[in-house]
Design a protein around this motif. Structure first.
Motif, PDB file in Angstrom:
ATOM      1  N   ILE A 139       8.650  -4.227  -7.092  1.00  0.00           N
ATOM      2  CA  ILE A 139       8.914  -4.782  -5.781  1.00  0.00           C
ATOM      3  C   ILE A 139       7.050  -5.012  -5.228  1.00  0.00           C
ATOM      4  O   ILE A 139       6.804  -6.208  -4.917  1.00  0.00           O
ATOM      5  CB  ILE A 139       9.461  -4.023  -4.849  1.00  0.00           C
ATOM      6  N   ALA A 140       6.386  -4.133  -5.628  1.00  0.00           N
ATOM      7  CA  ALA A 140       5.080  -4.033  -4.940  1.00  0.00           C
ATOM      8  C   ALA A 140       4.325  -5.310  -5.884  1.00  0.00           C
ATOM      9  O   ALA A 140       3.498  -5.881  -5.183  1.00  0.00           O
ATOM     10  CB  ALA A 140       4.323  -2.729  -5.004  1.00  0.00           C
ATOM     11  N   GLU A 141       4.625  -5.209  -7.303  1.00  0.00           N
ATOM     12  CA  GLU A 141       4.051  -6.290  -7.841  1.00  0.00           C
ATOM     13  C   GLU A 141       4.449  -7.812  -7.576  1.00  0.00           C
ATOM     14  O   GLU A 141       3.499  -8.564  -7.776  1.00  0.00           O
ATOM     15  CB  GLU A 141       4.043  -5.852  -9.246  1.00  0.00           C
ATOM     16  N   PHE A 142       5.555  -7.618  -7.339  1.00  0.00           N
ATOM     17  CA  PHE A 142       6.274  -9.214  -6.894  1.00  0.00           C
ATOM     18  C   PHE A 142       5.547  -9.656  -5.677  1.00  0.00           C
ATOM     19  O   PHE A 142       5.261 -10.843  -5.586  1.00  0.00           O
ATOM     20  CB  PHE A 142       7.678  -8.944  -6.822  1.00  0.00           C
ATOM     21  N   LEU A 143       5.349  -8.853  -4.722  1.00  0.00           N
ATOM     22  CA  LEU A 143       4.876  -9.212  -3.604  1.00  0.00           C
ATOM     23  C   LEU A 143       3.284  -9.483  -3.605  1.00  0.00           C
ATOM     24  O   LEU A 143       2.857 -10.288  -2.972  1.00  0.00           O
ATOM     25  CB  LEU A 143       4.979  -7.903  -2.468  1.00  0.00           C
ATOM     26  N   VAL A 170       3.561   9.971  -7.459  1.00  0.00           N
ATOM     27  CA  VAL A 170       4.510  10.572  -8.417  1.00  0.00           C
ATOM     28  C   VAL A 170       4.011  10.463  -9.825  1.00  0.00           C
ATOM     29  O   VAL A 170       4.297  11.544 -10.713  1.00  0.00           O
ATOM     30  CB  VAL A 170       5.732   9.522  -8.508  1.00  0.00           C
ATOM     31  N   GLY A 171       3.213   9.589 -10.147  1.00  0.00           N
ATOM     32  CA  GLY A 171       2.209   9.506 -11.636  1.00  0.00           C
ATOM     33  C   GLY A 171       1.624  10.476 -11.718  1.00  0.00           C
ATOM     34  O   GLY A 171       1.521  11.218 -12.700  1.00  0.00           O
ATOM     35  N   LYS A 204       0.897  -1.134   0.138  1.00  0.00           N
ATOM     36  CA  LYS A 204       0.123   0.001   0.011  1.00  0.00           C
ATOM     37  C   LYS A 204       0.919   1.322   0.041  1.00  0.00           C
ATOM     38  O   LYS A 204       0.592   2.300  -0.727  1.00  0.00           O
ATOM     39  CB  LYS A 204      -0.639   0.024   1.415  1.00  0.00           C
ATOM     40  N   LEU A 205       1.889   1.045   0.777  1.00  0.00           N
ATOM     41  CA  LEU A 205       2.919   2.390   0.749  1.00  0.00           C
ATOM     42  C   LEU A 205       3.538   2.535  -0.537  1.00  0.00           C
ATOM     43  O   LEU A 205       3.249   3.722  -0.932  1.00  0.00           O
ATOM     44  CB  LEU A 205       3.943   2.094   1.745  1.00  0.00           C
ATOM     45  N   ILE A 206       4.209   1.692  -1.125  1.00  0.00           N
ATOM     46  CA  ILE A 206       4.507   1.746  -2.596  1.00  0.00           C
ATOM     47  C   ILE A 206       3.778   2.174  -3.495  1.00  0.00           C
ATOM     48  O   ILE A 206       3.964   3.050  -4.325  1.00  0.00           O
ATOM     49  CB  ILE A 206       5.288   0.331  -2.985  1.00  0.00           C
ATOM     50  N   GLU A 207       2.444   1.636  -3.409  1.00  0.00           N
ATOM     51  CA  GLU A 207       1.644   2.031  -4.321  1.00  0.00           C
ATOM     52  C   GLU A 207       1.007   3.711  -4.254  1.00  0.00           C
ATOM     53  O   GLU A 207       0.666   4.010  -5.195  1.00  0.00           O
ATOM     54  CB  GLU A 207       0.286   1.046  -4.646  1.00  0.00           C
ATOM     55  N   TYR A 266       3.963   4.092 -12.302  1.00  0.00           N
ATOM     56  CA  TYR A 266       2.459   4.242 -12.399  1.00  0.00           C
ATOM     57  C   TYR A 266       1.663   3.418 -13.557  1.00  0.00           C
ATOM     58  O   TYR A 266       0.858   2.931 -13.457  1.00  0.00           O
ATOM     59  CB  TYR A 266       2.200   5.764 -12.868  1.00  0.00           C
ATOM     60  N   THR A 267       2.465   3.220 -14.576  1.00  0.00           N
ATOM     61  CA  THR A 267       2.064   2.483 -15.713  1.00  0.00           C
ATOM     62  C   THR A 267       1.951   1.178 -15.414  1.00  0.00           C
ATOM     63  O   THR A 267       1.058   0.149 -15.525  1.00  0.00           O
ATOM     64  CB  THR A 267       2.855   2.589 -16.986  1.00  0.00           C
ATOM     65  N   LEU A 268       2.991   0.560 -14.503  1.00  0.00           N
ATOM     66  CA  LEU A 268       2.928  -0.728 -14.231  1.00  0.00           C
ATOM     67  C   LEU A 268       1.940  -1.155 -13.271  1.00  0.00           C
ATOM     68  O   LEU A 268       1.351  -1.897 -13.403  1.00  0.00           O
ATOM     69  CB  LEU A 268       4.491  -1.064 -13.584  1.00  0.00           C
ATOM     70  N   LYS A 269       1.731  -0.161 -12.237  1.00  0.00           N
ATOM     71  CA  LYS A 269       0.711  -0.247 -11.292  1.00  0.00           C
ATOM     72  C   LYS A 269      -0.445  -0.641 -11.886  1.00  0.00           C
ATOM     73  O   LYS A 269      -1.420  -1.201 -11.368  1.00  0.00           O
ATOM     74  CB  LYS A 269       0.689   1.008 -10.325  1.00  0.00           C
ATOM     75  N   HIS A 270      -0.868   0.223 -12.894  1.00  0.00           N
ATOM     76  CA  HIS A 270      -2.284   0.156 -13.603  1.00  0.00           C
ATOM     77  C   HIS A 270      -2.147  -0.955 -14.793  1.00  0.00           C
ATOM     78  O   HIS A 270      -3.319  -0.694 -15.490  1.00  0.00           O
ATOM     79  CB  HIS A 270      -2.516   1.603 -14.066  1.00  0.00           C
ATOM     80  N   LYS A 271      -1.345  -1.762 -14.921  1.00  0.00           N
ATOM     81  CA  LYS A 271      -1.177  -2.760 -15.743  1.00  0.00           C
ATOM     82  C   LYS A 271      -1.747  -2.232 -17.416  1.00  0.00           C
ATOM     83  O   LYS A 271      -2.077  -2.823 -18.030  1.00  0.00           O
ATOM     84  CB  LYS A 271      -2.158  -3.798 -15.437  1.00  0.00           C
ATOM     85  N   MET A 272      -0.706  -1.144 -17.620  1.00  0.00           N
ATOM     86  CA  MET A 272      -0.796  -0.593 -18.937  1.00  0.00           C
ATOM     87  C   MET A 272       0.521  -0.842 -19.789  1.00  0.00           C
ATOM     88  O   MET A 272       0.648  -0.558 -20.907  1.00  0.00           O
ATOM     89  CB  MET A 272      -0.984   1.054 -18.703  1.00  0.00           C
ATOM     90  N   HIS A 273       1.436  -1.366 -19.187  1.00  0.00           N
ATOM     91  CA  HIS A 273       2.788  -2.080 -20.050  1.00  0.00           C
ATOM     92  C   HIS A 273       2.109  -3.056 -20.774  1.00  0.00           C
ATOM     93  O   HIS A 273       1.188  -3.988 -20.592  1.00  0.00           O
ATOM     94  CB  HIS A 273       3.595  -2.611 -19.073  1.00  0.00           C
ATOM     95  N   VAL A 274       2.748  -3.272 -22.068  1.00  0.00           N
ATOM     96  CA  VAL A 274       2.533  -4.236 -22.756  1.00  0.00           C
ATOM     97  C   VAL A 274       2.628  -5.760 -22.395  1.00  0.00           C
ATOM     98  O   VAL A 274       3.572  -6.020 -21.617  1.00  0.00           O
ATOM     99  CB  VAL A 274       3.189  -4.501 -24.254  1.00  0.00           C
ATOM    100  N   GLY A 275       1.731  -6.581 -22.250  1.00  0.00           N
ATOM    101  CA  GLY A 275       1.865  -7.944 -21.600  1.00  0.00           C
ATOM    102  C   GLY A 275       0.900  -8.916 -22.538  1.00  0.00           C
ATOM    103  O   GLY A 275       0.215  -8.491 -23.076  1.00  0.00           O
ATOM    104  N   ILE A 276       1.735 -10.072 -22.439  1.00  0.00           N
ATOM    105  CA  ILE A 276       1.179 -11.229 -23.410  1.00  0.00           C
ATOM    106  C   ILE A 276       0.455 -12.201 -22.235  1.00  0.00           C
ATOM    107  O   ILE A 276       1.273 -13.007 -21.829  1.00  0.00           O
ATOM    108  CB  ILE A 276       2.180 -11.956 -24.366  1.00  0.00           C
ATOM    109  N   ASP A 277      -0.796 -11.875 -22.071  1.00  0.00           N
ATOM    110  CA  ASP A 277      -1.245 -13.059 -20.931  1.00  0.00           C
ATOM    111  C   ASP A 277      -2.247 -13.774 -21.726  1.00  0.00           C
ATOM    112  O   ASP A 277      -3.151 -14.563 -20.846  1.00  0.00           O
ATOM    113  CB  ASP A 277      -1.853 -12.088 -20.135  1.00  0.00           C
ATOM    114  N   ILE A 278      -1.985 -14.194 -23.020  1.00  0.00           N
ATOM    115  CA  ILE A 278      -2.787 -15.424 -23.664  1.00  0.00           C
ATOM    116  C   ILE A 278      -2.950 -16.690 -23.124  1.00  0.00           C
ATOM    117  O   ILE A 278      -3.874 -17.337 -22.990  1.00  0.00           O
ATOM    118  CB  ILE A 278      -2.408 -15.339 -25.382  1.00  0.00           C
ATOM    119  N   ILE A 279      -1.734 -16.978 -22.562  1.00  0.00           N
ATOM    120  CA  ILE A 279      -1.582 -18.213 -21.731  1.00  0.00           C
ATOM    121  C   ILE A 279      -2.011 -18.257 -20.299  1.00  0.00           C
ATOM    122  O   ILE A 279      -2.861 -18.972 -19.885  1.00  0.00           O
ATOM    123  CB  ILE A 279      -0.294 -18.821 -22.054  1.00  0.00           C
ATOM    124  N   THR A 280      -1.503 -17.067 -19.626  1.00  0.00           N
ATOM    125  CA  THR A 280      -1.361 -16.912 -18.103  1.00  0.00           C
ATOM    126  C   THR A 280      -3.057 -16.716 -17.832  1.00  0.00           C
ATOM    127  O   THR A 280      -3.560 -17.228 -16.752  1.00  0.00           O
ATOM    128  CB  THR A 280      -0.689 -15.938 -17.719  1.00  0.00           C
TER     129      THR A 280
END
Length: 166
Positions: free
Chosen positions: A151-155, A15-16, A6-9, A65-79
């Motif tokens: 780190i927040a996403e990893f946790l 910042v974003g 929560k602190l990291i986010e 900010y972009t990583l937090k809001h899942k706006m980076h390109v991701g290939i989640d077709i399998i996952t």
């Protein structure tokens, strides 16, 4: 772990949002240049460089900010078809094998880059000749904020494996 996330986010969100306002400065610079060039036939010598700097700052400081809001390109077709625990494992392994090593290298390299710029008091190579070293400082800063959100996403992925809801 939840309080740390929560602190990291909170930091990432702040910042974003703060640096998202640089788009208004960028807009003013670009509009001024267009009006100056098209209406008055007097282009500026500084607008191109300043607009690049402002765009760069907005881009770099928006990494986390972009990583937090899942706006980076991701290939989640399998996952997307996997259960949450398997998704968590894939995220944990991906962060450990790909994300963290890349970001650490990026922070190191960009810190050297920015330090050299400060040491030489680097300026843009245009007739304007504005100092650029302070803008280059945003490069390692942006990667640091991306690392922090990583780190927040990893946790969160670890919590997902454990079955803890965030």
């Amino acid at each position: 772990m939840g309080k740390l996330i929560k602190l990291i986010e909170t930091v990432t969100e702040w910042v974003g949002k703060v640096f998202s306002y640089s788009v208004y400065a960028l807009l003013v610079v670009v509009v001024y240049e267009v009006i100056s060039r098209k209406l008055f036939g007097k282009p500026t010598i500084w607008a191109f460089d300043l607009s690049n700097m402002l765009y760069g700052i907005m881009f770099l400081m928006g990494f986390g900010y972009t990583l937090k809001h899942k706006m980076h390109v991701g290939i989640d077709i399998i996952t997307a078809k996997l259960n949450p625990k398997a998704q968590g494992w894939i995220s944990v392994v991906s962060y450990l094998v790909f994300f963290f090593p890349f970001i650490i290298i990026a922070i190191q390299a960009s810190t050297v880059f920015a330090t050299q710029s400060w040491q030489g008091l680097e300026r843009v190579q245009s007739p304007w000749g504005a100092p650029v070293y302070h803008f280059k400082t945003f490069l390692p800063l942006g990667f640091c904020f991306l690392l922090l959100q990583g780190i927040a996403e990893f946790l969160k992925a670890v919590q997902q494996i454990r079955g803890v809801r965030s």
